[in-house]
Design an enzyme around this catalytic site. Structure first.
Site, short mmCIF file in Angstrom:
data_model
loop_
_atom_site.label_atom_id
_atom_site.label_comp_id
_atom_site.label_asym_id
_atom_site.label_seq_id
_atom_site.Cartn_x
_atom_site.Cartn_y
_atom_site.Cartn_z
N THR A 302 32.11 98.58 99.86
CA THR A 302 31.19 99.30 100.72
C THR A 302 31.67 100.72 100.96
OG1 THR A 302 30.18 99.36 102.93
CG2 THR A 302 32.35 98.37 102.76
N ASP A 303 30.71 101.64 101.03
CA ASP A 303 31.02 102.99 101.46
C ASP A 303 31.31 102.97 102.96
OD1 ASP A 303 31.25 105.78 101.38
OD2 ASP A 303 29.15 106.02 101.98
N LYS A 304 32.03 103.96 103.43
CA LYS A 304 32.37 103.99 104.85
C LYS A 304 31.35 104.82 105.64
CE LYS A 304 35.78 106.57 106.28
NZ LYS A 304 35.14 107.48 107.29
N THR A 305 31.17 106.07 105.23
CA THR A 305 30.33 106.98 106.01
C THR A 305 28.88 106.54 106.00
OG1 THR A 305 31.81 108.80 105.43
CG2 THR A 305 29.63 109.38 106.26
N THR A 307 27.66 103.72 106.60
CA THR A 307 27.50 102.28 106.40
C THR A 307 28.32 101.53 107.45
OG1 THR A 307 27.19 102.62 104.03
CG2 THR A 307 27.71 100.39 104.76
#
Length: 539
Positions: A302-305, A307
């Site tokens: 998963t992406d962080k920003t 999400t």
């Protein structure tokens, strides 16, 4: 349609030329995807592998003289098929209402005048005027641009805006986060990059879900066991001296009795219930079997920003040579308080003024559901800091050099001098020696903050590479995690032991602290991360 040459007349097309091009190339709309025939979809629900086994059982029951059982099995199959069809048909209709990715209006220059037209009426050669907040309606080549920044995340998945230059391209479906530009349309409708991506995704063959694979396996095993047991009973009846017809009917009855007629509706109702719960969490499920696929997940990237986090950059701490200041405030609401020594608060206000001047196109606007950023979220956070520090609206810049990946800083010259903001390792070498700056950077990094340096020069020159800047201080920003992300991550870890990793890029300013800064922000994650960039290498 793609044009063989780009029209270079900045006055734009004439109305007659635009009308002729529209008749030739067609409207600027995404090609409609081929819809499944509802009747074929309904028929598919009646003849899948499990349903075929039940139809066979119904036929055998009818042959065995048990019409009531045959009718009951047939009703189960029909009702189950109709229910599944209704669920998926409703989801398909909802997906169709969400498919319109292009804006409805665009500003173009025709006959020498700027006018607003429907996006569907854009044609190759049109001169499109782009401003911050605009959605790009068609692929085009930039003829002019001023501090232009474009969010291409819908095409690339990368949340960082790009800064195209004159002669570069902009693409349909992206949107302008800051600056302005003039683009000449080169492709519309089915020839746009967005349409190409849509065609690729539409042509993909959907593999069987884990549930479908397991159900097929169960059906085969049940069918083999039922037939085998039926044959055994048939042979046993003949061995006991029963007539052949009587033995055959006994074997059919035993075979039909072993078929689990209730399994199909049980599975369907369970999936429908799960789809309903997903809809309550704003997730649309088009295929009921897809619900179970989530349960088969063992690893999540998963992406962080945006999400795991709110995608709401906020300044929480400011370091100046006069001391450190804590900033209190929520989101992009320009109301808050700076806490620290009086001299440090005054120095932080001066820093906030310079930082806000470096990004004149960024701002926060109030809407019905709260405050929304216009422009790059990090630059909007600097404007919010200035508002919380009581700094007024900055004057328009005289000269501006926007952020670019090579310099990793931006600068603005106005009546107040030269203002510079950027990655600490690119700004600090341009400043005189400042005691405590390196220690502050290390402390901000350990606290999980993104670090930005702000400097100033009294003379309004744009040659900041020569040095002589005065370091005003450092800004520590954070993108707070979503309130429920900790519970969601813990739930994923409990569910079949699913593992996960955050996929990180180098960040806008490429500062080496990003690798360490990302981990403490998200509850439930370890320190390890991987991604691409100079500081995050894929192992």
């Amino acid at each position: 349609m793609t044009g063989p040459a780009v029209v270079r007349d900045r006055a734009g097309l004439t109305a007659a030329e635009a009308a002729a091009a529209l008749r030739r190339d067609g409207p600027n709309t995404l090609p409609a995807t081929k819809q499944r025939n509802p009747l074929l979809t309904l028929a598919g629900q009646m003849v899948h592998f499990f349903a075929l086994m039940l139809w066979a059982a119904a036929g055998l029951a009818l042959v065995a003289g048990m019409p009531a059982l045959a009718i009951a099995i047939a009703v189960v199959v029909v009702l189950n098929g109709a229910f599944s069809f209704a669920q998926e048909y409703r989801a398909d209709r909802a997906a169709e209402r969400l498919r319109d990715l292009l804006p409805v209006r665009a500003t173009v220059r025709r006959d020498g005048h700027a006018i607003v037209v429907n996006a569907a009426e854009l044609v190759v050669g049109d001169v499109v005027l782009l401003e911050a907040g605009d959605r790009v309606c068609a692929d085009g080549e930039l003829a002019e641009c001023g501090a232009l920044s474009v969010d291409e995340s819908m095409l690339t998945g990368e949340s960082r805006p790009v800064r195209p230059e004159v002669g570069g391209s902009v693409f349909a479906g992206t949107y302008v986060t800051e600056g302005h530009g003039v683009a000449i349309v080169t492709a519309t409708g089915a020839r746009s990059r967005l349409a190409g991506i849509s065609a690729v995704t539409a042509s993909a063959v959907r593999p069987k879900s884990p549930l479908a694979t397991q159900l097929h396996r169960v059906v085969r095993i049940v069918a083999l066991i039922a037939v085998a047991v039926g044959c055994v009973f048939f042979a046993a009846a003949l061995g006991l001296g029963r007539a052949g017809t009587e033995s055959f009917l006994l074997a059919i009855g035993v075979t039909v009795a072993l078929v689990p007629e209730g399994l199909l509706p049980t599975v369907t109702l369970s999936l429908a219930r799960a789809a309903q719960k997903m809809a309550g969490r704003h997730a649309l499920v088009r295929q009921l079997e897809s619900v179970e696929t989530l349960g088969a997940t063992t690893f999540i990237c998963t992406d962080k920003t945006g999400t795991l986090t709110r995608n709401e950059m906020s300044v929480v701490r400011v370091w100046t040579p006069s001391g450190t200041v804590e900033v209190d405030g929520t989101g992009y609401r320009p109301v808050g308080e700076l806490t620290g020594a009086p001299a440090a608060v005054r120095a932080a206000a001066k820093l906030a003024d310079s930082a806000a001047r470096c990004s004149p196109d960024a701002r926060a606007v109030e809407e019905a559901n709260g405050w929304r950023p216009v422009g790059d979220p990090m630059e909007v956070a600097l404007h919010v800091l200035a508002a919380r520090a009581g700094v007024g609206v900055p004057p328009p810049p005289v000269l501006r050099r926007p952020f670019d990946p090579r310099r990793r800083r931006s600068s603005v010259a106005d009546d107040g001098g030269l203002h510079v903001s950027g990655a600490p390792d690119t700004v600090l070498p341009l400043c005189g020696e400042v005691s405590g700056a390196d220690e502050a950077i290390a402390a901000f990094s350990r606290a999980g903050l993104r670090v930005l340096a702000v400097a100033h020069h009294a003379e309004p020159s744009t040659k900041e590479e020569e040095g002589g800047l005065t370091l005003l201080g450092l800004v520590g920003l954070e993108d707070p995690p979503r309130p429920d992300v900790g519970a969601a991550i813990a739930s994923c870890r409990r569910a079949r032991g699913a593992a996960g990793e955050r996929v990180l890029g180098p960040g806008r300013y490429g500062h080496g602290s990003r690798r360490n800064a990302s981990a403490p922000e998200i509850p439930g994650w370890g320190r390890k991360s991987f991604g691409r960039g100079p500081y995050d290498a894929i192992p």
